[in-house]
Design a protein around this motif. Structure first.
Motif, PDB file in Angstrom:
ATOM      1  N   CYS A 211       0.856  -1.182   0.000  1.00  0.00           N
ATOM      2  CA  CYS A 211       0.000   0.000   0.000  1.00  0.00           C
ATOM      3  C   CYS A 211       0.899   1.240   0.000  1.00  0.00           C
ATOM      4  N   VAL A 212       1.020   1.859  -1.153  1.00  0.00           N
ATOM      5  CA  VAL A 212       1.808   3.079  -1.298  1.00  0.00           C
ATOM      6  C   VAL A 212       0.867   4.219  -1.665  1.00  0.00           C
ATOM      7  N   ILE A 213       0.846   5.254  -0.843  1.00  0.00           N
ATOM      8  CA  ILE A 213       0.048   6.441  -1.146  1.00  0.00           C
ATOM      9  C   ILE A 213       0.945   7.395  -1.929  1.00  0.00           C
ATOM     10  N   PRO A 214       0.576   7.734  -3.162  1.00  0.00           N
ATOM     11  CA  PRO A 214       1.464   8.542  -4.001  1.00  0.00           C
ATOM     12  C   PRO A 214       1.563   9.980  -3.528  1.00  0.00           C
ATOM     13  N   GLY A 215       2.718  10.554  -3.720  1.00  0.00           N
ATOM     14  CA  GLY A 215       2.964  11.916  -3.267  1.00  0.00           C
ATOM     15  C   GLY A 215       2.031  12.937  -3.887  1.00  0.00           C
ATOM     16  N   TRP A 216       1.533  12.679  -5.104  1.00  0.00           N
ATOM     17  CA  TRP A 216       0.644  13.656  -5.740  1.00  0.00           C
ATOM     18  C   TRP A 216      -0.701  13.769  -5.030  1.00  0.00           C
ATOM     19  N   ALA A 217      -1.044  12.771  -4.185  1.00  0.00           N
ATOM     20  CA  ALA A 217      -2.317  12.791  -3.466  1.00  0.00           C
ATOM     21  C   ALA A 217      -2.192  13.410  -2.074  1.00  0.00           C
ATOM     22  N   ILE A 218      -0.978  13.764  -1.674  1.00  0.00           N
ATOM     23  CA  ILE A 218      -0.715  14.229  -0.304  1.00  0.00           C
ATOM     24  C   ILE A 218      -0.296  15.694  -0.338  1.00  0.00           C
ATOM     25  N   ASP A 219      -0.807  16.475   0.600  1.00  0.00           N
ATOM     26  CA  ASP A 219      -0.428  17.885   0.660  1.00  0.00           C
ATOM     27  C   ASP A 219       0.751  18.129   1.585  1.00  0.00           C
TER      28      ASP A 219
END
Length: 273
Positions: A211-219
């Protein structure tokens, strides 16, 4: 794209009074450090969303941060009630909190719908349940293809989501390991998002299907060592079971709770011990 900030600055920038806020993490990786920073900054009139509100939401409610709670199952895991939540709902201290209770399935579906940009979630559920009698967010619709009666609930679309994870790389991608809840969905569903991590690394070393949350989705990403304490972070530190037991006595009494809050949150600037 993710920006690396201090936790203070991230909360100050993205969590506003009156905001709808989701803090997710299931069993472990519960964002206690982020929750404590919200308390320290005395944010008010928040609508709090969480699948399983436990101690961190008991603390936020007792500190006067919340006006509404949208949730499924609330309690001190393995111990009993959330006494600050009960005091707010039953006696209006420190002020009244409105509650909207759902099933786990409905909450999970709501987060998924929010992540997909949909206005509602549809599921087979609530048949024979009394929750629709006390929660006007639960409706029933007819499937246009089969005529089947289905439950419908609003999607979760927070103003800001806060989650904790093990590590981020320097590009802002975040790895979540161990028990996976709805952290990824909470981030994707939110207008803004803050992720606290144990450490920043050059390479996530993510395994297949991780489960990797991509940096483009994080502020914002903030380093918060032991940021999930007293819950645990898989691979980093264990759950403090003693604290969960001690919390029952701390939270039962308003003065004892306020003293704990002063000593461990307002004046300490760090995680409770």
């Amino acid at each position: 794209m993710a920006e690396f900030l201090s936790l203070h600055d991230a909360v100050s920038r993205y969590v506003e009074d009156g905001a709808t806020v989701a803090m997710e993490g299931f069993t472990h990786l519960i964002p206690f450090a982020a929750g404590h920073e919200v308390i320290r900054q005395r944010k008010r009139d928040l609508t709090l969303i969480r699948m399983t509100p436990d101690l961190v939401y008991d603390q936020l409610i007792g500190a006067g941060c919340a006006k509404k709670l949208i949730f499924s199952w609330g309690g001190n895991p393995g111990v009993g009630s959330l006494h600050r939540l009960r005091d707010a709902v039953e006696k209006g201290w420190p002020h009244k909190v409105d509650i909207f209770e759902h099933s786990h399935a409905a909450m999970a579906c709501s987060f998924e719908a929010g992540a997909a940009g949909l206005p509602l979630a549809v599921l087979r559920g609530y048949v024979g349940s009394d929750l629709p009698k006390v929660n006007d967010q639960i409706k029933f619709i007819e499937c246009p293809f089969t005529g089947e009666k289905l439950a419908a609930v609003p999607s979760v679309r927070p103003d800001v989501s806060l989650v904790h994870a093990q590590k981020a790389d320097r590009k802002g991608n975040v790895l979540v390991e161990g028990i996976i809840g709805v952290q990824k969905e909470a981030i994707l569903a939110a207008d803004k998002s803050i992720v606290t991590v144990e450490e920043v690394v050059d390479d996530l070393e993510a395994s297949t299907n991780a489960c990797v949350i991509p940096g483009w989705a994080i502020d914002a990403i903030a380093v918060a060592e032991k940021g999930a304490y007293p819950s645990y972070a898989h691979g980093y530190y264990p759950r403090d079971n003693r604290f969960y037991k001690e919390w029952d006595a701390i939270a039962r009494d308003r003065d004892t709770f306020q003293t704990w809050l002063d000593d461990n949150v307002y004046n300490a600037g760090g995680q409770a011990r």
